[in-house]
Structure formats: C-alpha cells, structure tokens
Design an enzyme around this catalytic site. Sequence first.
Site, mmCIF file in Angstrom:
data_model
loop_
_atom_site.group_PDB
_atom_site.id
_atom_site.type_symbol
_atom_site.label_atom_id
_atom_site.label_comp_id
_atom_site.label_asym_id
_atom_site.label_seq_id
_atom_site.Cartn_x
_atom_site.Cartn_y
_atom_site.Cartn_z
ATOM 1 N N GLU A 1 0.826 -1.205 0.000
ATOM 2 C CA GLU A 1 0.000 0.000 0.000
ATOM 3 C C GLU A 1 0.859 1.253 0.000
ATOM 4 O OE1 GLU A 1 -2.946 -2.152 3.248
ATOM 5 O OE2 GLU A 1 -2.050 -0.213 3.691
ATOM 6 N N CYS B 1 3.359 8.348 1.538
ATOM 7 C CA CYS B 1 3.813 7.354 2.512
ATOM 8 C C CYS B 1 3.927 6.030 1.762
ATOM 9 C CB CYS B 1 2.782 7.253 3.640
ATOM 10 S SG CYS B 1 3.135 5.938 4.810
ATOM 11 N N CYS C 1 5.530 -7.508 6.908
ATOM 12 C CA CYS C 1 6.585 -7.062 7.815
ATOM 13 C C CYS C 1 6.856 -8.172 8.820
ATOM 14 C CB CYS C 1 6.154 -5.789 8.554
ATOM 15 S SG CYS C 1 7.458 -5.127 9.627
ATOM 16 N N CYS D 1 4.854 -6.343 15.443
ATOM 17 C CA CYS D 1 4.260 -5.456 16.448
ATOM 18 C C CYS D 1 2.775 -5.852 16.578
ATOM 19 C CB CYS D 1 4.388 -3.993 16.034
ATOM 20 S SG CYS D 1 6.103 -3.517 15.687
ATOM 21 N N CYS E 1 -0.374 -3.837 15.062
ATOM 22 C CA CYS E 1 -0.287 -3.379 13.675
ATOM 23 C C CYS E 1 -0.825 -4.433 12.715
ATOM 24 C CB CYS E 1 1.177 -3.066 13.368
ATOM 25 S SG CYS E 1 1.573 -2.985 11.632
ATOM 26 N N CYS F 1 -1.245 1.451 8.333
ATOM 27 C CA CYS F 1 -0.532 0.584 7.402
ATOM 28 C C CYS F 1 -1.029 -0.849 7.520
ATOM 29 C CB CYS F 1 0.972 0.673 7.622
ATOM 30 S SG CYS F 1 1.577 -0.174 9.079
HETATM 31 S S1 SF4 Z 1 4.342 -1.254 13.149
HETATM 32 FE FE1 SF4 Z 1 3.793 -2.841 11.648
HETATM 33 S S2 SF4 Z 1 4.870 -2.297 9.724
HETATM 34 FE FE2 SF4 Z 1 5.794 -1.099 11.419
HETATM 35 S S3 SF4 Z 1 7.542 -2.379 12.093
HETATM 36 FE FE3 SF4 Z 1 5.809 -2.959 13.428
HETATM 37 S S4 SF4 Z 1 4.852 -4.734 12.367
HETATM 38 FE FE4 SF4 Z 1 6.197 -3.693 10.882
#
Ligand code: SF4
Length: 389
Positions: free
Chosen positions: A128, A141, A148, A152, A155, A379
């Site tokens: 995206e 962005c 990823c 986290c 997220c 995101c």
């Molecule tokens: S917030 Fe999401 S995209 Fe950013 S580093 Fe953590 S898991 Fe990855």
Amino acid sequence: MTVLPLLQPESPDGGDVALARGVREPNARARHKAALPPKHLADLDLAGRRAVAAEMGEKAFRANQISTHYFGRLVRDPGQMTDIPAADRDRLTAALMPSLLTPVRELDCDNGTTRKTLWRLHDGSLVESVLMGYPDRVTVCISSQAGCGMACPFCATGQAGLTRNLSTAEIVDQVVWFAGVAASGVLADCPPRLSRVVFMGMGEPLANYARVIEAVHRLTTPAPEGLGLSQRHITVSTVGLVPAIDRLIAEDLSVTLALSLHAPDDDLRDELVPVNQRWKVAEVLDAVWRYAAHTGRRVSIEYAMIKNVNDQPWRADLLGRLLSGRLAHVNLIPLNPTPGSRWDASPKPVEREFVRRLRAAGVPTTVRDTRGREIDGACGQLAAAEVDG
Ligand code: SF4
C-alpha cells in the site's frame, strides 16, 4: 516461537538485518515467492541503463531519453515518448520500464486530497501507499516490504508476517506514480509537485537496507538519473535496528530518521515492539542520538497512543526525562485500531494530558493528523481487508 539467528544477510525473502525473539520468520509461502520483479530503470543508475540500451543494440543516449520521460516528465506511456523512434519505444520501455505495480484498489477521502492505493506486485504480493495533499506540500507514505516481520502486535501488517523485500524500483515507482498523480492537478488546493516521502507504510525500511538506501539515492538525484527530491524531505522510519542505524550514519545522508518507540520502558516495549528484546530502549535511543549528532537533524520519535497500554501519565513523564534536552520531536499517533483487535486509541483527554506532560518537560510534541481513517489509513489495513475478502 522461532528464534532467528541475528544479523542474517540480506535477501529478497527478507532474511535481513538482525531479528529478535518474537519477530517472525518469513512464512513458508514467502520463501517460495521471494523472486524479485524484472529489472527496471529505477533499479539502475544512469550508467547501468545506458549499458542495457547498448546491449540491446540501441544508442546509449536512448537510456537518458527514457529516463527523462520517467523521472523528469513522469510519463509512462510509450506513445508520448515522441523523441524516440516509434519502432524503438516499445522495446526500450519493455526492457527498462516493465510494469511493477498494478493498482487493485484506490480509495480517497478528505475531498480527494488523501488517496490510498493497494498495489499487486508481479508475484501477487500486496502493498500500500498513501498520498496526502496539504496546502503547502504533497507527501507520499510508501512501503518498503510486502508485509513485515517485526510482529508489532497492534499493527495490521505485523499480523500477516513478512512476504518479501521490495526491489529498489518497486519502492521508487510508488513515489513516481504519485508524483504523476499530483502533477495531474487532481489534488484540490495542493501544490502540483510531490515534495516529501515517508517510509512509514508496510515493512521495516532498515530491514531492507540496501534497496531502501538505493531508493533514497534514486529519489534524490536530479533527473534524468532520479526524481530530484531533497534528502531533507525524506523520512526513514525504524523500530530500532541499531546496527542498521549505525550503517545509516555512515551513509552521510541528511534524511530524517523516525524511531517508532511506542513505549519508554523495556517491559512494555518488549511486548509492543518485539525487536526491543534484542535492542533495549537505552541502546536504541543512544543510536538515534548518534544519528542526530552526526546529521544535526532532529529525530522524530513516533509513539502510537494505545488506550490503557502506553498512555499513562507516568509513561509521559518517563518519556519526557529520556528525551529532554535532546534533538528530538515526539509525534503522537492516535491508534487506528485493527478491526477485531484488543487495542484501542487513547481517549482525547488522556492524549492531551500526555502532550501536556511532554511539553512541560521541554519536549516538542505534536499529534499526527488522522488522515485516511475512513479508508483504512493505518498501514496494512487495506491489504488485510483485501486478503480477508
Ligand atoms: S508497526 Fe507494523 S509495519 Fe511497522 S515495524 Fe511494526 S509490524 Fe512492521
């Protein structure tokens, strides 16, 4: 839970900069789908493009011409490249400008000045990017990885794991595409020139280090080699991969560094940003202060405000003590909750008190605007929605 070896070599499937306990290995599907896309002119410097043209039996200066179309005029259609003989245009564009990004969904809000695009890449991966127009600037962005691996828990992207690193050209092409959108004049009351890039979409940029740095060079070198943006208008974010921050210092760039801190204490940060199990808060902050000292540039400290998790007054005070007197600015991000998740945004009075305490400690603090909420602006949310159905 898989424990990965530290400091893996970079590879397209995302085996890359140091990973920690709790940080996900590329999934099995990813390992079979790690092929990078065909080479594109944005992967190469001008000499490399000229070499490709020469290998095709074309005059080397054709590479300059096609580069001027792509970076200088934001033109992709061979039909508009009238300075190149018609017979050569298709061959040259096929060799140097293969299609990398296919828009799958395009959404807009804020009177059309926020535009989010979900792209399908050549191997079916989804990423995206979001374009945000303001009266004085246009910012994009962008994503640096498909998915990823940093895991986290709050997220959407982190929930799906890492598919693969993006190529340099896949990163650059997101910017060039949106530079073309801005130049078309569709963003009401905004300048027609895209001027800022933030690496805050999907992925951990410093886990795809070499390609992200190459992309920064391509975005900041003047046309026809690149897009000619200012390094100072490019922000690279990281969860805190300390060796990669030190590598970035050695690059001698003047990009803005943003640290996704999200908690000032190791107990909580170990949970919210699992890579903290490898590099603790003090170590990560030391690294960004080295970056600030080297570049003279203020570091942006990103802090997602999560209700009853990291928004307590004592954490604001602790953060204030850690940052007071430093070349830093705090950017509080009202959490855009992932549907069905247990994480929620902090109430506004709690957010205001957090800001007040940070400012009382002398730390410049702003709250990020919540552009794009109604189009799954956080995101990974659009990609998650596409996969779910
Ligand atoms: S917030 Fe999401 S995209 Fe950013 S580093 Fe953590 S898991 Fe990855």
